[in-house]
Design a protein around this motif. Sequence first.
Motif, short mmCIF file in Angstrom:
data_model
loop_
_atom_site.label_atom_id
_atom_site.label_comp_id
_atom_site.label_asym_id
_atom_site.label_seq_id
_atom_site.Cartn_x
_atom_site.Cartn_y
_atom_site.Cartn_z
N GLU B 4 -7.79 -4.84 0.54
CA GLU B 4 -7.61 -5.28 -0.91
C GLU B 4 -8.11 -4.09 -1.92
O GLU B 4 -7.41 -3.84 -3.01
CB GLU B 4 -8.63 -6.45 -1.35
CG GLU B 4 -8.36 -7.87 -0.69
CD GLU B 4 -8.28 -8.06 0.67
OE1 GLU B 4 -8.66 -7.08 1.64
OE2 GLU B 4 -7.86 -8.88 1.20
N GLY B 5 -8.82 -3.20 -1.28
CA GLY B 5 -9.41 -2.18 -2.12
C GLY B 5 -8.20 -1.18 -2.41
O GLY B 5 -7.91 -0.87 -3.67
N ILE B 8 -5.85 -2.46 -5.07
CA ILE B 8 -6.32 -2.73 -6.29
C ILE B 8 -6.34 -1.30 -7.02
O ILE B 8 -5.72 -1.30 -8.16
CB ILE B 8 -7.81 -3.34 -6.34
CG1 ILE B 8 -7.99 -4.74 -6.09
CG2 ILE B 8 -8.68 -3.11 -7.78
CD1 ILE B 8 -9.28 -5.16 -5.53
N THR B 10 -4.02 1.15 -6.39
CA THR B 10 -2.37 1.05 -6.75
C THR B 10 -2.17 0.12 -7.73
O THR B 10 -1.54 0.77 -8.82
CB THR B 10 -1.66 0.44 -5.46
OG1 THR B 10 -2.14 0.95 -4.42
CG2 THR B 10 -0.28 0.72 -5.55
N VAL B 11 -2.51 -0.93 -8.03
CA VAL B 11 -2.23 -1.77 -9.09
C VAL B 11 -2.85 -1.10 -10.61
O VAL B 11 -2.13 -0.99 -11.58
CB VAL B 11 -2.51 -3.39 -9.18
CG1 VAL B 11 -2.49 -4.05 -10.21
CG2 VAL B 11 -1.69 -4.00 -7.99
N LEU B 12 -4.17 -0.62 -10.33
CA LEU B 12 -4.78 -0.18 -11.75
C LEU B 12 -4.07 1.20 -11.77
O LEU B 12 -3.65 1.40 -13.23
CB LEU B 12 -6.09 -0.09 -11.21
CG LEU B 12 -7.13 -1.25 -11.39
CD1 LEU B 12 -8.58 -1.06 -10.96
CD2 LEU B 12 -7.05 -1.95 -12.80
N GLY B 197 1.69 -6.40 -6.15
CA GLY B 197 1.14 -6.60 -4.86
C GLY B 197 1.89 -7.28 -3.85
O GLY B 197 1.31 -7.70 -2.88
N ARG B 200 3.50 -4.17 0.51
CA ARG B 200 2.24 -3.52 1.10
C ARG B 200 2.54 -2.56 2.12
O ARG B 200 1.57 -2.20 3.10
CB ARG B 200 1.25 -4.79 1.55
CG ARG B 200 0.79 -5.59 0.42
CD ARG B 200 0.21 -6.72 0.82
NE ARG B 200 -0.33 -7.59 -0.14
CZ ARG B 200 -1.05 -8.65 -0.01
NH1 ARG B 200 -1.40 -9.09 1.29
NH2 ARG B 200 -1.43 -9.55 -0.93
#
Lengths: 272, 209
Positions: B4-5, B8, B10-12, B197, B200
């Motif tokens: 998840e880290g 997050i 990547t998305v940010l 997301g 992956r």
Amino acid sequence: MERLMKIDRRIIYLLGAAIVFLTMLYPLGLPVAISDLARQTYNEVENLPDDAVVILSPMYDSGAMGELNPMFVALFRHCAERGYKIIIVNTQWVQGPQIVHKFATEIAEEYGYVYGEDWINLGSKPGAAIFLQTAVKDFWEACIEDFNGQPVESYPIMQLVPKVTAEYVDACLVLNCGTPGAPEWLAYVCQPEGIKLVIGEIQMSVPESMPYVQSGQYAGMIAGSRGCAEYEQLIGHPGQALKAQDTMSAIALMVTLFIILGNIGYLATRKK
Amino acid sequence: MRKEGPMIVTVLSSLVVLFSNYFFLGQQWGLTDRLDYWFNISYGIALALGFVNLTIIHWKYVQRRREGWVYSVILLLVMYGYLLLGIVEQHTGPTFSWIYDNMMTVLGAAVFSLLAFLISSAAYRAFRIRTKEATILLVCAIFILLARAPIGDAIWSRWSYWGNEWFMGVLNTAGYRGILLGAYVGAFAVALRILLGLERAHLGGTGTQ
């Protein structure tokens, strides 16, 4: 007949080497027809203003120097003959400016070009797209020092180009052999700033650059060694590319003959 | 959080890049410049990481005396030796430049030149008229091969025109534009999947959801 399909590769290598040496020693002197593309490229460089400033970017390393060194020589010579100011710089391809420095110095001496006034070698800069984007905003900050480690703003030629924009630069001539290359110059410098982009391309990559030429995004392209031979004829200075054309002809013929022989053998054995 | 880290981050990061490039405020705040600096710093860190990684891997080879460990010793000596020389002499130093000009440049050119021989042999072995498609490929290859050299014109005066102007300018460009458009649409789709997301692969595992 089966033997025709199984010719030892060492024979092909030896024959290839012999052809290379023989055609270098005894050139055939086959005429090289000049294509519309070479003529268009020549005109794009020829018709720049008399006081033009051009960026000549050798975006290559030693692997591509066989094809691209003659292009660099032809373009540098053409620009020097026209009296343009020439700035050599690239990004990421560390060997490029090092490889071309010797040729540039020789041709510059021939035309009475003074280093720092009429031409300069800024070396290779890290950063690829980042370097190009910074060069548009502040060319001095992007480059900092030249090939010899001197601050760029200390040279008169650099006073002419504080930014890489259409106001200060008339054309970018990029010798391309991979990434980063001409597409990056197009995306970050030439397209947004409206600067003319002329490229020199290795033969292998000509097909992928053709759409850009047809769309007008590349104003011209020296297409491989053959294109360079045509360009050398147009500027009236036959060079290494023109000399290499006989070797290319002989090797192309050899490969074609071997392919035909292999297929004769294949067809004959298949019928059995 | 192991997956998840990074997701997050990547998305940010993607959102920041999008915001900085497509929105007036992003440019007003100088986000693009800031991102440029981050990129340069990341690039430097990645290079240092590669350096350390290479050292660890090859040092283990040497310690365990694995097959070809001598080459690992040579690699480490050359890597660190040249680095030290560069630090002492700077990149314009005479020995540093001499090694670069007379080894790297020459070796690079030699390796690339060998391709001519390999391709000659490979073309002889690979081009067989086994199927209709293979025959078309072979005919096109020979046509272009002879068009790019003056020998084509010596055989038939219009050879280079048809090969270089028509084949390359019409057939090739039409095909290549299709490939380019397809590739960029594909890249856009992958970028969108990463942003949402759904993709992956860069985090390891099977890669899709």
